[in-house]
Design an enzyme around this catalytic site. Structure first.
Site: not given
Length: 595
Positions: A177, A181, A308, A487
């Site tokens: 993360e 980010r 993903d 998404e």
């Protein structure tokens, strides 16, 4: 005339010293006042210049952004000084302006009520540090501010970021993360603005997170203490989630290019080597891996959670480095084929095309909202790669059909917002000898349709049935949450840019209106608990990705000008655009990249 030190001794002795001349001049009143005036004017300029120049250089509407592509160690990029000569009304549509207003509402709520905390609680107006207390929403929002032309607020954030110390705070940062980010956000904001401090902070963070790779296999551990370098496992213990191991290559390769730090490249490429040599079948990668052995820990294949962004980065790191790394390309092409041939299915009534998981060879028929990124990825690959015509066509069909199903998941619901998870109805087998696990597999239907001469001209799964609020839907909602996810609109944006089909903009507008109507609060926007119930029950959370991704993609969908050209920029999985660059000759030699 020779310098004083090189003049003959007699000439030097007869010449008045410099100190004597200065004392003589300083004794004259007119000279003294002139010197005092110069000092005063210089002081005033030093104080006033930053304010005056800031508003002179960074004003007006957003503009098509030219990427900073040269490595910082070769030529530090100057601040972006493009002066837009057109009005905001010529650049954006009323739809884009509505999204811009929504972003300002969310961002202003965050900065006013959450300050430098990670995220805002949009119902109570409180704040929370649910990451590392490194102002994740602020950093995640930087490039959105720049793209939307909110340059004053962009520069207002710079002092706060300058004061963040990644190297001295003993906090365990979640590697995945934090990379997508924070590191991605800093690098993107630097590439867009040319602000040098952002690269400095990115380099600090890149170094602080690097100990995550110090494992026996080279796969990154879940989290790392940014001050001490200590690492620890997450909820998966000594196993690593595939998407978390494979979603750092874009950020670290770009950072290696900017700084010349070869360790950045080698650490993330080591992970690529592991996966390239892994004994997998059909191009699909298991979702969980053993940390120490670097071997699969299950036989589950997915493009949703746990997988993903890993598939996403196979293509995108290849594009980011000017299509120079054949290993990444080969892995992507095999994976795309494996996904299309094994994970795509049709529903029985409306013949909706969806992508699902397979565990031990059995399809779960679950469609996750997270999987709705895939149409955009396939469309991007079909546009940018030199695929054989048949493969390009197949990728485009898969992208369009799945994206429409993702749209229907929104349009079918009472709120107009899509659920987190759905279970699709299984298509019955056509004969007693048919294997039920393959019933409704899309590739089989497509091949039969092509063999039969393409009757009707529309492939299976692309007929686009109308939405229904009450009729048969071919699915049941498993998780009715709407978490402000990006998404679906990400794929709408990429399909619009790659096909020019205006219907994707119209569908995106429907989604934005639903977001504005059902998730807006006094302080920002909130996730909702059930997309099938009006009025909605909201959750007191506004994830940073809502500002970084969802609103950014919606804005870019409605802006007429292509502000971030897809042939010059590549979005990371948090929608942070990074500029396409070329490895230098010495870099190619250092990293073993073909010339």
């Amino acid at each position: 005339m020779l310098p004083i030190a090189r003049q003959p001794q007699q000439l030097r002795a007869s010449s008045p010293s410099v100190l004597t001349q200065v004392k003589y001049l300083a004794g004259r009143p007119s000279i003294r006042w002139l010197l005092i005036g110069l000092v005063v004017l210089s002081t005033l300029w030093l104080v006033a210049a930053p304010v005056l120049l800031r508003h002179e250089k960074h004003f007006g509407p957003p503009h098509l952004v030219e990427p900073v592509v040269q490595p910082a160690y070769l030529s530090p990029p100057p601040p972006n000084e493009i002066q837009p000569s057109y009005s905001l009304s010529n650049l954006t549509s009323p739809r884009a302006e509505a999204v811009r207003e929504a972003f300002r509402h969310a961002y202003n709520g965050y900065t006013k009520y959450a300050g430098t905390y990670d995220e805002l609680k949009p119902i109570s107006g409180e704040k929370v540090n649910n990451f590392n207390g490194w102002a994740v929403t602020l950093i995640d929002s930087l490039d959105t501010l720049w793209i939307m032309g909110l340059h004053d607020q962009f520069y207002d954030a710079i002092p706060t970021i300058a004061q963040i110390s990644f190297l001295t705070q003993p906090k365990f940062a979640p590697f995945f993360e934090t990379v997508i980010r924070v590191l991605g956000g800093l690098l993107s904001a630097y590439a867009l603005s040319g602000e040098p401090m952002l690269l400095t902070r990115a380099d600090d963070l890149g170094k602080a997170l690097l100990p995550a790779f110090k494992t026996s296999s080279g796969l990154p551990r879940y989290s790392v203490n940014a001050a001490t370098g200590e690492t620890k496992n997450g909820w998966s213990g000594s196993q690593v989630i595939w998407s978390e191991a494979m979603s750092c290559q874009m950020e670290y390769k770009y950072l290696a290019h900017l700084t010349g730090r070869v360790d950045y490249y080698h650490r993330v490429e080591r992970v690529m080597d592991i996966m390239d040599r892994a004994k997998i079948s059909g191009g699909l990668f298991p979702t969980i891996w053993k940390m120490d052995e670097a071997k699969p820990a299950n036989k589950k294949y997915s493009v949703g959670a746990y997988a993903d962004s890993a598939y996403e980065y196979l293509l995108k790191q290849y594009l980011l480095t000017s299509q120079s790394e054949p290993k990444a390309l080969g892995m992507y092409l095999k994976a795309a084929t494996g996904i299309i041939e094994n994970l795509f299915y049709l529903s029985p009534t409306r013949h909706l095309l969806y992508v699902t998981d397979i565990d031990q060879g059995n399809p779960s028929r679950k469609l996750e909202h997270l999987s709705c990124f895939l149409p955009g990825l396939l469309a991007l690959g079909a546009r940018t790669l030199a695929l054989p015509p048949a493969d390009q066509e197949l990728h485009e069909w898969a992208a369009q059909g799945l994206a429409y199903t993702c749209y229907l998941s929104y349009a079918d619901s009472a709120t107009g917002l899509g659920p987190e998870e759905m279970i699709m109805d299984a298509l019955p087998t056509s004969g007693s000898n048919d294997n039920p696990r393959f019933a409704g597999r899309w590739i089989d239907r497509v091949r039969t349709w092509i063999k039969d001469g393409r009757p009707g001209g529309v492939p299976p799964g692309l007929h686009e049935p109308v939405p229904t609020k009450t009729g048969p839907r071919d699915y049941r909602v498993k998780s009715p949450l709407y978490l402000l996810r990006p998404e679906a609109v990400e794929s709408f944006y990429l399909l619009w840019r790659t096909t020019g089909d205006e219907r994707w903009r119209d569908r995106g507008w429907e989604v934005f209106q639903a977001i504005n109507n059902h998730t807006r609060t006094t302080y920002g926007f909130a996730s909702i608990r059930d997309v099938g119930t009006v009025p909605t029950t909201k959750k007191d959370e506004m994830p940073s990705y809502f500002l970084a991704e969802t609103l950014k993609y919606l804005y870019l969908l409605f802006v007429d000008e292509e502000l971030i050209p897809l042939d010059r920029w590549v979005f990371n999985t948090e929608a942070h655009p990074l500029p396409i660059f070329e490895w230098t000759k010495w870099e190619k030699g250092q990293y073993g990249i073909p010339p």
